[in-house]
Every structure is written in C-alpha cells, then in structure tokens.
Design a protein around this motif. Structure first.
Motif, PDB file in Angstrom:
ATOM      1  N   UNK A 121       0.949  -1.427   0.154  1.00  0.00           N
ATOM      2  CA  UNK A 121       0.083   0.151  -0.130  1.00  0.00           C
ATOM      3  C   UNK A 121       0.933   1.332   0.198  1.00  0.00           C
ATOM      4  N   UNK A 122       2.121   1.269   0.288  1.00  0.00           N
ATOM      5  CA  UNK A 122       2.811   2.166   0.619  1.00  0.00           C
ATOM      6  C   UNK A 122       4.395   1.722   0.668  1.00  0.00           C
ATOM      7  N   UNK A 123       5.385   2.476  -0.167  1.00  0.00           N
ATOM      8  CA  UNK A 123       6.848   2.319   0.068  1.00  0.00           C
ATOM      9  C   UNK A 123       7.320   3.761   0.655  1.00  0.00           C
ATOM     10  N   UNK A 124       8.139   3.627   1.676  1.00  0.00           N
ATOM     11  CA  UNK A 124       8.803   4.696   2.228  1.00  0.00           C
ATOM     12  C   UNK A 124      10.393   4.167   1.640  1.00  0.00           C
ATOM     13  N   UNK A 125      10.899   5.241   0.615  1.00  0.00           N
ATOM     14  CA  UNK A 125      12.033   5.124  -0.075  1.00  0.00           C
ATOM     15  C   UNK A 125      13.097   6.014   0.766  1.00  0.00           C
ATOM     16  N   UNK A 159       9.111   9.146  -0.529  1.00  0.00           N
ATOM     17  CA  UNK A 159      10.536   9.692  -0.136  1.00  0.00           C
ATOM     18  C   UNK A 159      10.814  10.049   1.104  1.00  0.00           C
ATOM     19  N   UNK A 160      11.727   9.534   1.960  1.00  0.00           N
ATOM     20  CA  UNK A 160      11.855  10.181   3.483  1.00  0.00           C
ATOM     21  C   UNK A 160      13.147  10.999   3.506  1.00  0.00           C
ATOM     22  N   UNK A 161      13.207  12.124   3.895  1.00  0.00           N
ATOM     23  CA  UNK A 161      14.339  12.755   3.828  1.00  0.00           C
ATOM     24  C   UNK A 161      14.578  13.878   4.985  1.00  0.00           C
TER      25      UNK A 161
END
Ligand SMILES: Nc1nc2c(c(=O)[nH]1)N(C=O)[C@@H](CNc1ccc(C(=O)N[C@@H](CCC(=O)O)C(=O)O)cc1)CN2
Ligand SMILES: Nc1ncnc2c1ncn2[C@@H]1O[C@H](COP(=O)(O)OP(=O)(O)OP(=O)(O)O)[C@@H](O)[C@H]1O
Length: 196
Positions: A121-125, A159-161
């Motif tokens: 359902x969701x990908x944190x990259x 994207x996690x940043x």
C-alpha cells in the motif's frame, strides 16, 4: 556539458556528506518530526502493507515510523538484495533475526516471503537528494528504480528525507521512478506526477 550520470555522482557525494554531518540530536529530532505530518498521507489508516528501510549513512531514521506501524498492527517489509542487482520487499515480522547484505545493511533472511509491489500500500524510500517535482537521487544501484518500475498508482511512493537534502532541478534519466510525496521533518510535499 556534464552528463546526468556525472552530475548524479557529484551530487551524491555532496549530499551524502551533508547527511552524515548531522548530529545524533538532529537525526533524532528529524526522525520524530516526520510523525507530525505522516497522517496527512492519503488513506493513511487503511495502508496496512508498508515497506520501510533500515537507515545507513545518515539516512533519515525510520525507527519512530516503525514503532507507530507496529502499534497499529501493520505488516512491514524491508528491501532484500537478490542476484543480478534485483531487489524485493521481504516480510519483516517483529523480532525477526536479520542478516547483513553486501553493503552491511540488515535485511530479512531468504526464509521470509517477499511481496509483489502491487500488494504494497505504501513504500517509504531512502534517498540521497530530492526535488519538488518528485525526482529522487538514490545510492546509485538502481535497485528501487528497477523494482518500482511496475508499481501501480495504488502503491504510494513516499521519499523520506531531511529537508537539507532538497536540491531543485535534480538530473533525471529515463528509468528514474518519480515519487508521489516527500515526507520530511518539516512537511509532507505532494509531487503531483502520478495519479493516485
Ligand atoms: N537503508 C537503505 N537500504 C537499502 C538501500 C538504501 O539506499 N538505503 N538500497 C537502495 O538502493 C539498497 C542498497 N543499495 C545500496 C547501494 C550502494 C551502497 C553503497 O554504500 N555503496 C558504496 C560503494 C559500493 C560497494 O561497497 O560495493 C558507496 O557508494 O560508497 C549501499 C546501498 C537496498 N537497501
Ligand atoms: N528500470 C531499469 N532497468 C534497467 N536498468 C536500470 C533501471 N533502473 C536503473 N537502472 C540502472 O541502474 C543504474 C543506477 O541508476 P540510478 O543512478 O538512477 O540509481 P539510484 O536511483 O540512485 O539508485 P537506487 O534506486 O538503488 O536508490 C543506472 O546506471 C541504470 O543503468
């Protein structure tokens, strides 16, 4: 003229250095800070199958997100490197003993099942740098780009940043998969280039 590949190499060097220079206190504050915006993600309560990563090299720490997801009984997945530069997302049950891959990053052992992108359902990259159009500069292995080339719009790519990793006008190549959102310690930014 500098080729996109050469520019990417230079930017990678710069932003990896910036990331590593953050103090433990700055890292901890940023990791907690993203929780203030995470609930703005569309359909957040219903997103139950979620891929995360274990931080390396100054990447934004996912520990508070992992804790939140475990509390709300979501299924978590981690990237696992396979043969020929391929990567998959493998189930990460709570308390599972992890192995180390060739980069020294922990990942589920081969005994754990992997999941098709469609079922996430969701990908944190993780990322080295990002821009507001949703361009993402990664570590340069092309792993996420190859795996997510077939991701349906229902799989939200986030994207996690750290906000300091932003660089407008990142070079983009044909295979780069754009992000739907970038979540930082100070905002949730919507990139508006895929349909959700
Ligand atoms: N936390 C995290 N996990 C991840 C990724 C990531 O970017 N972050 N990946 C996302 O793709 C995959 C691993 N990709 C990686 C690609 C290059 C390097 C790296 O450190 N390269 C070294 C030199 C290469 C070597 O030692 O052979 C370097 O550039 O200094 C690390 C991870 C899967 N897991
Ligand atoms: N869909 C694809 N099909 C074939 N090769 C690909 C694909 N995506 C990326 N590559 C290859 O991977 C290499 C690295 O790509 P790039 O520099 O964009 O990686 P990255 O996005 O920084 O890495 P990552 O996705 O692992 O974080 C490129 O040289 C490219 O040849």
């Amino acid at each position: 003229m500098t080729s996109p590949a050469k520019l990417k190499t230079q930017l990678r060097q710069h932003f990896r250095q910036q990331r590593r220079a953050l103090s433990p206190a700055q890292q901890a504050a940023a990791a907690e800070g993203v929780l203030q915006h995470i609930e703005q993600l569309p359909g957040w309560p219903q997103r139950r199958h979620i891929a995360v990563y274990l931080p390396a090299d100054g990447e934004l720490d996912t520990a508070p997100i992992v804790q939140l997801c475990r509390l709300s009984k979501r299924q978590l997945y981690l990237p696992r490197i396979g043969a020929q530069g391929l990567m998959s997302f493998a189930l990460w049950a709570e308390g599972l003993s992890l192995s180390r891959n060739r980069y020294g990053i922990a990942e589920p052992p081969l005994s754990e099942p992997s999941l098709a992108c469609d079922d996430l359902d969701l990908v944190f990259l993780p990322l080295v740098s990002w821009d507001r159009r949703g361009h993402r500069l990664g570590m340069g292995g092309g792993y996420y780009d190859r795996l997510l080339a077939e991701a349906p719009p229902s799989t939200l790519l986030v994207g996690l940043a750290h906000s300091i990793q932003e660089h407008e006008g990142l070079p983009s190549e044909a295979w780069d998969i754009p992000l739907d959102y970038v979540l930082t310690d100070s905002e949730l930014h919507r990139c508006r280039n895929r349909q959700n």
